[in-house]
Design an enzyme around this catalytic site. Structure first.
Site, PDB file in Angstrom:
ATOM      1  N   HIS A 431       0.820  -1.217   0.000  1.00 48.46           N
ATOM      2  CA  HIS A 431       0.000   0.000   0.000  1.00 48.46           C
ATOM      3  C   HIS A 431       0.851   1.261   0.000  1.00 48.46           C
ATOM      4  CE1 HIS A 431       0.602   1.003   4.334  1.00 48.46           C
ATOM      5  NE2 HIS A 431       0.630  -0.311   4.505  1.00 48.46           N
ATOM      6  N   CYS A 450       2.666  -4.944   7.024  1.00 43.04           N
ATOM      7  CA  CYS A 450       2.362  -4.730   5.613  1.00 43.04           C
ATOM      8  C   CYS A 450       3.524  -4.018   4.915  1.00 43.04           C
ATOM      9  CB  CYS A 450       1.074  -3.930   5.461  1.00 43.04           C
ATOM     10  SG  CYS A 450      -0.417  -4.894   5.794  1.00 43.04           S
TER      11      CYS A 450
END
Length: 539
Positions: A431, A450
């Site tokens: 992301h 992440c």
């Protein structure tokens, strides 16, 4: 340090007759002798369900010790492979070639030959599994390595080998990837270097920079020369040539390429050839874990956690590369290693705060001040936004906290303006991020797990280029709406999250990185415990 092991020719000098003429031990005219052979095979194979099933299916016929020329070729192919096991960073002692040769020489009776038949199959299957899929179950070495090595069916392996050209089949067992081939080449180069004494004395300094002079600079100069970063020089001062050599070294080792030999750079320069060889051998084991029958994918995404970069690879060529931020080096934040499939991207995403973050980080803040983190929304079990003024947060614990926490789309969203989804049980994805400053740092382990991308829009354009005539215009049109929008990929793309402290490029020197999570150290320890040893090879 071990020298290069003896090749099969050493054994064959004393035992060639046994290898070639083993068939005389299996007369076909005596039913009792054939029965004794089959009984021995059945008895020895009974301890291994796969072998028992295989030999039961083929009527207990030999594939190694029979009278046909193909049996000799199978024996020869296996023995050649075992003699070269060290080339792959595998423990030669694990396959005990000496003992096999002794059994070949000593097999006199049908029973001896039957027991030998099964022993050869066992050894073949062990070697085939190790060189094709790796020695270990990855997760047994570190809980963060959650990928499964692609282990082949053992009965099918034997059946395929029986129908194959033996030498070719054995040669095709290791990974055929260019990465594996280049790692093997680097392994041999380092072994030759070690035999010649390595890179010489370590550099005795904490920091060296342009304008410095003296013994420490001479030591730096000499070590950079033996490493191949600097031509011959008699300079005793840190001149422009040394600065350029330091920069080149820094680029190859993931360091800030400022041309100053600071403490971090000198630490890496002082790493021994033996240390680098360990990294290469571990990388070869890791590449075997990725030796998928279908390959990595003609187009795939490769995220190297130790390198802090994400790449798009098309037909083994890197076509896009961007910096990344990965999980912090803490037990509950380290990014896991696994493979999955990228299915879609979400433009203007909502951040659904993971419960662990909501209860460990935000709940304590809300207890102190109900109006804290006002940009986040509390959602109840009916999906309704909760009025914080009506909630007494002090009554809740991490276990009883009843709300979900969400952050709506926007420039301040923790996921930035786009996320890339390959749905998985680890809740890991790629992301954007509003925290851009972290990408300027040399080491980038800061996230909750992440993978944050430095150039997420360009990454999106590259993914969309195969399905949109104008990927940038398409992406920006969705972005400008401010609404959360899912964009499916016409063709799903394999994603491989890996961890390599040694890796190669199609051109140029092998790259080395720090073992930020300590995972490679664990793998090397396990390999050494199994008998993998560093060796030197005379050029």
């Amino acid at each position: 340090m071990l020298s290069r092991p003896r090749k099969l020719s050493h054994y064959l000098g004393a035992s060639c007759f046994a290898v070639m003429s083993l068939v005389v031990s299996l007369p076909t005219t005596a039913t009792s002798q054939v029965t004794a052979f089959k009984q021995a095979v059945a008895e020895a194979a009974a301890r291994d369900s796969d072998l028992a099933a295989y030999y039961r299916q083929n009527g207990y016929q030999p594939i190694w010790t029979g009278m046909d020329d193909i049996d000799l070729k199978r024996r020869q192919a296996l023995l050649d492979a075992l003699a070269d096991a060290d080339d792959h960073g595998l423990p030669a002692a694990r396959y005990d070639l000496d003992d096999l040769m002794t059994q070949l020489s000593a097999a006199k009776t049908p029973r001896d030959v039957g027991l030998l038949e099964v022993e050869l199959s066992k050894t073949f299957l062990q070697y085939a599994k190790d060189v094709q899929s790796g020695m270990f179950k990855p997760s047994s070495l570190d809980s963060g390595i959650v990928r499964s090595a692609p282990v082949r069916d053992r009965q099918q392996t034997l059946a395929a080998f029986e129908l194959s050209k033996p030498a070719q089949y054995v040669r095709d067992l290791p990974p055929s990837s260019p990465e594996y081939t280049r790692l093997m080449k680097e392994k041999l180069r380092l072994e030759r270097l070690i035999a010649d004494g390595g890179w010489g004395p370590r550099v005795s300094a904490k920091k060296l920079e342009p304008g410095d002079s003296g013994k420490a600079v001479v030591g730096l100069r000499n070590r950079l020369h033996t490493m191949g970063y600097l031509g011959r020089s008699a300079s005793r001062s840190f001149d422009t040539d040394i600065q350029k050599a330091v920069q080149a070294f820094q680029l190859d080792h993931g360091l800030e390429a400022d041309g100053v030999a600071g403490q971090g750079t000198i630490t890496e320069i002082n790493k021994s050839a033996e240390d680098r060889l360990k990294s290469v051998i571990v990388a070869m084991e890791r590449e075997r874990w990725l030796n998928l029958p279908e390959g990595k994918g003609a187009r795939h995404v490769l995220v190297n956690l130790a390198d802090f970069h994400a790449r798009i690879v098309d037909h083994d060529i890197v076509t896009f590369k961007t910096r990344s931020v990965v999980g912090k080096n803490q037990s509950d934040r380290r990014s896991p290693e696994f493979s999955d499939t990228l299915e879609h991207m979400v433009i203007n995403p909502t951040w659904n705060v993971p419960r662990s973050i909501a209860t460990k980080e935000y709940l304590p803040m809300l207890k102190r001040n109900p109006n804290a983190v006002g940009y986040l929304r509390l959602i109840d079990s009916r999906g309704q936004v909760v009025n914080r003024g009506n909630v007494d947060f002090t009554q809740y614990s991490a276990r009883t906290f009843p709300f979900d926490i969400k952050q709506p789309p926007g420039n301040r969203n923790a996921l930035g303006l786009v996320k890339f989804m390959f749905p998985n049980k680890h809740n890991i994805y790629l992301h954007d991020t509003p925290a851009k400053s972290l990408f300027a740092r040399e080491s980038r382990a800061y996230s909750h797990g992440c993978i944050r991308l430095h150039q997420p829009f360009d990454f999106a354009y590259a993914l969309l280029a195969v399905q949109q005539d104008n990927p940038k215009q398409f992406f920006q049109s969705k972005l400008k709406t401010g609404r959360e929008t899912q964009v499916d990929l016409d063709t799903e793309i394999p994603v491989h999250i890996i961890y390599r402290t040694a890796f190669t490029n199609a051109k140029g020197p092998v790259q080395f990185r720090r073992d930020v999570y300590g995972r490679d150290a664990k793998i090397w320890k396990a390999m050494a415990n199994e008998g993998v040893a560093l060796r030197s090879v005379q050029g």
